[in-house]
Scaffold this motif. Structure first.
Motif, PDB file in Angstrom:
ATOM      1  N   UNK A  55       0.925  -1.076  -0.069  1.00  0.00           N
ATOM      2  CA  UNK A  55       0.242  -0.218  -0.015  1.00  0.00           C
ATOM      3  C   UNK A  55       0.791   1.007   0.076  1.00  0.00           C
ATOM      4  N   UNK A  56       0.487   2.440  -0.756  1.00  0.00           N
ATOM      5  CA  UNK A  56       1.109   3.585  -0.669  1.00  0.00           C
ATOM      6  C   UNK A  56       2.154   3.740  -1.547  1.00  0.00           C
ATOM      7  N   UNK A  57       3.043   4.451  -1.379  1.00  0.00           N
ATOM      8  CA  UNK A  57       4.543   4.537  -1.930  1.00  0.00           C
ATOM      9  C   UNK A  57       4.224   4.754  -3.471  1.00  0.00           C
ATOM     10  N   UNK A  58       5.359   4.613  -4.108  1.00  0.00           N
ATOM     11  CA  UNK A  58       5.415   5.044  -5.480  1.00  0.00           C
ATOM     12  C   UNK A  58       5.499   3.587  -6.266  1.00  0.00           C
ATOM     13  N   UNK A 172      19.604   6.795  -2.103  1.00  0.00           N
ATOM     14  CA  UNK A 172      18.274   5.614  -2.404  1.00  0.00           C
ATOM     15  C   UNK A 172      17.108   6.314  -1.815  1.00  0.00           C
ATOM     16  N   UNK A 173      16.108   6.225  -2.532  1.00  0.00           N
ATOM     17  CA  UNK A 173      14.721   6.530  -2.013  1.00  0.00           C
ATOM     18  C   UNK A 173      14.412   5.541  -0.692  1.00  0.00           C
ATOM     19  N   UNK A 189       7.768  -1.792  -1.873  1.00  0.00           N
ATOM     20  CA  UNK A 189       7.367  -0.528  -1.346  1.00  0.00           C
ATOM     21  C   UNK A 189       8.344   0.503  -1.699  1.00  0.00           C
ATOM     22  N   UNK A 190       7.843   1.399  -2.158  1.00  0.00           N
ATOM     23  CA  UNK A 190       9.132   2.816  -2.486  1.00  0.00           C
ATOM     24  C   UNK A 190       8.188   3.825  -1.952  1.00  0.00           C
ATOM     25  N   UNK A 191       9.042   4.518  -0.991  1.00  0.00           N
ATOM     26  CA  UNK A 191       8.469   5.528  -0.364  1.00  0.00           C
ATOM     27  C   UNK A 191       8.154   6.793  -1.182  1.00  0.00           C
ATOM     28  N   UNK A 192       6.966   7.538  -1.153  1.00  0.00           N
ATOM     29  CA  UNK A 192       6.844   9.005  -2.036  1.00  0.00           C
ATOM     30  C   UNK A 192       7.360   9.768  -1.488  1.00  0.00           C
ATOM     31  N   UNK A 193       7.980   9.813  -0.453  1.00  0.00           N
ATOM     32  CA  UNK A 193       8.706  11.113   0.044  1.00  0.00           C
ATOM     33  C   UNK A 193       9.693  10.406   1.263  1.00  0.00           C
ATOM     34  N   UNK A 194      10.573  11.182   1.811  1.00  0.00           N
ATOM     35  CA  UNK A 194      11.442  10.838   2.746  1.00  0.00           C
ATOM     36  C   UNK A 194      11.237  10.078   3.911  1.00  0.00           C
TER      37      UNK A 194
END
Length: 213
Positions: A55-58, A172-173, A189-194
């Protein structure tokens, strides 16, 4: 001629025409499109709709299409090369990419990962983490108390291969992957922000779905 009467009659006729014409014109007007930014539209979706693999992320197309974990080489705290695939050679693995030891969000995440490490290991999985700077593994261990392996990717080759590069800062993200023993990415899951990180219950659930033995 009764100019005044004719004039008033004309006004009344024009008013009647306007009453019937304006709604018709309104019905022909193009409805306003949804101009909300993509991340805002995604936030309105359910987790399964917004990101099928977590869920979420990029969920960029290039990363989402990646089925097999890239074979990459990283370095340990002593500067020795390590094949990242060793992490899942004998069983599943959780691979975490993080920004750096100076990132408060990363240190918080590492505290949570360390607390759940026995549970992750009880599921037969390894936990490893990767950042960009060569000196980061030693510094992050000192600051976070992490007992799991930390690696560096100073050339950014692994970070680019896994599609988690923050090009603006050349780091890295924040990203988390679950890999099965065949090297297949089963959770991403890749975070949309820091500050964006996955809920660890999702990561553990992905491990629980994998076959044992």
């Amino acid at each position: 001629m009764n100019f005044k009467g004719d004039f008033m009659t004309g006004i009344r006729r024009a008013a009647v025409v306007a009453v019937f014409t304006l709604p018709a014109l309104a019905g022909c007007t193009k409805p306003a499109e949804n101009t909300a930014p993509p991340h805002a539209q995604e936030a309105a979706m359910s987790p399964s709709e917004a990101s099928p693999q977590g869920s979420g992320g990029d969920s960029s197309d290039s990363a989402a299409a990646m089925a097999m974990a890239p074979a990459v080489t990283v370095v340990d705290a002593a500067g020795q090369p390590v094949e990242l695939a060793q992490a899942w050679a004998q069983g599943p693995a959780v691979v975490v990419f993080y920004r750096g030891h100076w990132c408060g969000f990363c240190r918080k995440q590492f505290g949570e990962l360390q607390a759940r490490l026995p549970e992750i290991q009880s599921l037969g999985a390894n936990l490893v983490a990767v950042s960009a700077a060569a000196d980061d593994p030693a510094k992050m261990k000192e600051k976070s108390g992490a007992s799991f392996p930390l690696y560096a990717d100073p050339e950014l080759a692994a970070i680019k291969a896994w599609h988690v590069l923050d090009a603006d800062n050349e780091i890295s993200k924040p990203a988390t992957f679950v890999i099965d023993r065949e090297g297949t990415i089963v959770y991403r899951y890749v975070g949309a922000d820091k500050g964006d990180r996955p809920v660890l219950d999702e990561v553990v659930a992905a491990l629980n779905e994998l076959p044992r033995g």
